[in-house]
Design an enzyme around this catalytic site. Structure first.
Site, PDB file in Angstrom:
ATOM      1  N   ARG A  80       5.088   5.269   2.080  1.00  0.00           N
ATOM      2  CA  ARG A  80       5.123   4.165   3.035  1.00  0.00           C
ATOM      3  C   ARG A  80       5.436   3.062   2.132  1.00  0.00           C
ATOM      4  O   ARG A  80       4.908   2.893   1.199  1.00  0.00           O
ATOM      5  CB  ARG A  80       3.539   3.890   3.528  1.00  0.00           C
ATOM      6  CG  ARG A  80       3.436   2.797   4.208  1.00  0.00           C
ATOM      7  CD  ARG A  80       2.098   2.395   4.609  1.00  0.00           C
ATOM      8  NE  ARG A  80       2.052   1.169   5.322  1.00  0.00           N
ATOM      9  CZ  ARG A  80       1.162   0.252   4.957  1.00  0.00           C
ATOM     10  NH1 ARG A  80       0.244   0.404   4.303  1.00  0.00           N
ATOM     11  NH2 ARG A  80       1.176  -1.003   5.416  1.00  0.00           N
ATOM     12  N   TYR A 300     -10.829   1.146   3.210  1.00  0.00           N
ATOM     13  CA  TYR A 300     -11.436   1.178   2.188  1.00  0.00           C
ATOM     14  C   TYR A 300     -12.889   1.205   1.909  1.00  0.00           C
ATOM     15  O   TYR A 300     -13.676   1.592   1.014  1.00  0.00           O
ATOM     16  CB  TYR A 300     -10.935  -0.106   1.457  1.00  0.00           C
ATOM     17  CG  TYR A 300      -9.355   0.070   1.175  1.00  0.00           C
ATOM     18  CD1 TYR A 300      -8.991   0.755  -0.169  1.00  0.00           C
ATOM     19  CD2 TYR A 300      -8.420  -0.497   1.963  1.00  0.00           C
ATOM     20  CE1 TYR A 300      -7.642   0.492  -0.498  1.00  0.00           C
ATOM     21  CE2 TYR A 300      -6.956  -0.468   1.816  1.00  0.00           C
ATOM     22  CZ  TYR A 300      -6.651  -0.036   0.546  1.00  0.00           C
ATOM     23  OH  TYR A 300      -5.287   0.115   0.186  1.00  0.00           O
ATOM     24  N   GLU A 357      -3.382   3.511   4.326  1.00  0.00           N
ATOM     25  CA  GLU A 357      -4.103   3.264   3.042  1.00  0.00           C
ATOM     26  C   GLU A 357      -5.522   3.558   2.934  1.00  0.00           C
ATOM     27  O   GLU A 357      -6.259   3.483   3.683  1.00  0.00           O
ATOM     28  CB  GLU A 357      -3.949   1.698   2.596  1.00  0.00           C
ATOM     29  CG  GLU A 357      -2.604   1.139   2.664  1.00  0.00           C
ATOM     30  CD  GLU A 357      -2.778  -0.549   2.197  1.00  0.00           C
ATOM     31  OE1 GLU A 357      -3.592  -0.914   1.819  1.00  0.00           O
ATOM     32  OE2 GLU A 357      -1.652  -1.130   2.720  1.00  0.00           O
TER      33      GLU A 357
HETATM   34  C1  NOJ Z   1      -4.490  -3.792   1.743  1.00  0.00           C
HETATM   35  C2  NOJ Z   1      -3.211  -4.170   1.517  1.00  0.00           C
HETATM   36  O1  NOJ Z   1      -2.411  -3.721   2.480  1.00  0.00           O
HETATM   37  C3  NOJ Z   1      -2.574  -3.852   0.206  1.00  0.00           C
HETATM   38  O2  NOJ Z   1      -1.547  -4.589   0.039  1.00  0.00           O
HETATM   39  C4  NOJ Z   1      -3.451  -4.258  -1.035  1.00  0.00           C
HETATM   40  O3  NOJ Z   1      -2.932  -4.162  -2.147  1.00  0.00           O
HETATM   41  C5  NOJ Z   1      -4.661  -3.356  -0.809  1.00  0.00           C
HETATM   42  N1  NOJ Z   1      -5.213  -3.424   0.385  1.00  0.00           N
HETATM   43  C6  NOJ Z   1      -5.825  -3.389  -1.709  1.00  0.00           C
HETATM   44  O4  NOJ Z   1      -6.355  -4.389  -1.753  1.00  0.00           O
END
Ligand code: NOJ
Length: 451
Positions: A80, A300, A357
């Site tokens: 990605r 996250y 992510e």
């Molecule tokens: C979300 C973001 O999309 C990304 O750019 C960032 O580095 C990561 N989370 C970690 O914070």
């Protein structure tokens, strides 16, 4: 005899790495690239740790071939990446920069030659500074028009080879943090009404991204948003707490998911936003709620919820000792990886979730032998994958997982202090060294199971 039951993933599950242009490319002013708001933001005193800028970052613009080769060596089949809007349109609109198009052609072709499928994010926060200067960025609807042209342009340019598109990355972050609390570029602290209007414009841009893919994407093109809705984890997996967590989920994430999946600003939105609601035009929601093919989730961390009086959701404060990454917002609440996909599937009927992510940021340091023993990252990611595996087993439609991030990179307002990579980057030499977590994740991808 005791046997390990394999924690396998579905056959066609998409494993990969994620990254974004401004965080890795560098070459911020090369080959006619225009400045983005993230080139300017670090010059405002106190906004970015150490005043770090993305000017050089990982120098991926010049090193992309070796980076993609390493990614392939680690066994990634998907990557990605994002396109930098000011590389394509240095002033946000107007003439196209052919050198920008060339770079992404080379990058995409390199991925494909290495057997890596590119998943392309149209907008990952690097708004052309010219649009901020002329229009006030996302506050103004003319930025949406500029985005529409940009989306058309890149889908036309790359759509013959790119079949997986992501419109925008994390609306909450670039709108709320950019215009309400000022912690991200462009760094404003504006009234709620202006901020909700900026949200509305971002939603319209998402709609244009979907439209552009439908119009120019060709056969097999797929598109979705990447959202970082706040996961709500029931403290106990019992009907009362689960119902409370659903309610909390809708309320907290009402600005983005409701309009997209319910085709308008619902009663819940109006109740929460009140007199500061965004203004909209007649056909806006036709565009905003165009059907998508998947929902990307950046997951996250999460909030814990229990049912209070009359079932009312109560979000619990995390005690100081709750485990977290060195990126302090990243409390290690791995159950988010179960509940977030489940909530979007159950509440909004999402048919395909892709984790675009997940990962963790620390201040990693190589040991005496030069190895990076990031057992902490491996453990957290492993816990998250176990939760994801459980979700899939329960029937939640999850089709992919992208680890953030391939290599350490520019972590926005945290500069280079926080490292999210599974590949260590020595910024002085630009030497890449896979960490323990990279070796481990490589096996996960290869065996399609948690190892
Ligand atoms: C979300 C973001 O999309 C990304 O750019 C960032 O580095 C990561 N989370 C970690 O914070």
């Amino acid at each position: 005899m005791i046997k390990t039951r394999p924690l396998s993933f579905p056959k066609k599950f998409h494993w990969g790495f994620a990254a974004a242009a401004a965080q890795i490319e560098g070459a911020a002013f090369e080959d006619n690239k225009g400045p983005s708001i993230w080139d300017v933001f670090p010059t405002i005193p106190g906004k970015v740790h150490n005043g770090d800028s993305p000017e050089v970052a990982c120098d991926h613009y010049h090193r992309y071939k070796q980076d993609i080769a390493l990614m392939a060596k680690l066994g990634a089949k998907n990557y990605r990446l994002s396109v930098s809007w000011p590389r394509i349109f240095p002033s946000g609109r107007g003439p196209v920069n052919p050198k920008g198009i060339d770079f992404y052609n080379r990058l995409i072709d390199t991925c494909l030659a290495k057997g890596i499928t590119p998943w392309v994010t149209m907008f990952h926060w690097d708004l052309p500074q010219a649009l901020e200067d002329e229009f006030g960025g996302w506050r103004d609807r003319r930025t949406v028009d500029a985005f529409a042209t940009y989306a058309d342009t890149i889908v036309q340019a790359f759509g013959d080879r790119v079949k997986n598109w992501i419109t925008l990355n994390e609306i909450y972050c670039f709108i709320h943090q950019g215009y309400a609390d000022g912690t991200k570029a462009p760094g404003h602290k504006l009234p709620a009404k202006v901020v909700n209007q900026a949200y509305h414009h971002a939603l319209l841009a998402h709609g244009h991204g979907v439209r552009a893919v439908r119009e120019h994407g060709g056969r097999g093109a797929r598109v979705g948003l990447t959202d970082n809705c706040v996961p709500m984890i029931p403290v106990t997996e019992t009907p009362g707490d689960i119902a409370a967590s659903q309610r909390a989920f809708i309320e907290r994430n009402v600005r983005v998911l409701d309009p997209i999946y319910r085709g308008g600003y619902t009663a819940t939105y109006r109740k929460i936003v009140g007199k500061d609601a965004a203004k909209f035009q007649k056909d806006d929601f036709k565009l905003i709620s165009l059907p998508t093919d998947f929902l990307g989730l950046n997951t996250y961390t999460g909030e814990f919820v229990r049912a209070g009086k009359g079932g009312k959701p109560e979000i619990l404060a995390k005690p100081r000792s709750y485990p977290a990454a060195d990126a302090t917002w990243l409390a290690h609440a791995s159950q988010a990886m179960y509940w977030c996909p489940r909530h979007v599937a159950e509440i909004y009927g999402v048919k395909s979730v892709v984790i675009t992510e997940n990962g963790a940021g620390y201040d990693d340091v190589p040991d005496a032998k030069g190895e990076i023993m990031d057992l902490h990252r491996r453990d957290y990611v492993r816990c998250c994958l176990r939760e994801l595996h459980r979700a899939i087993g329960d029937g939640v439609p999850v089709d992919g997982y992208f680890l953030w991030s391939f290599m350490d990179n520019y972590e926005w307002q945290d500069g280079y202090r926080i490292r999210f990579g599974v590949v260590y980057n020595d910024y002085a030499t630009q030497k890449r060294t896979p960490k323990l977590s990279a070796q481990w994740f490589s096996k996960v991808m290869d065996e399609n199971r948690i190892v």
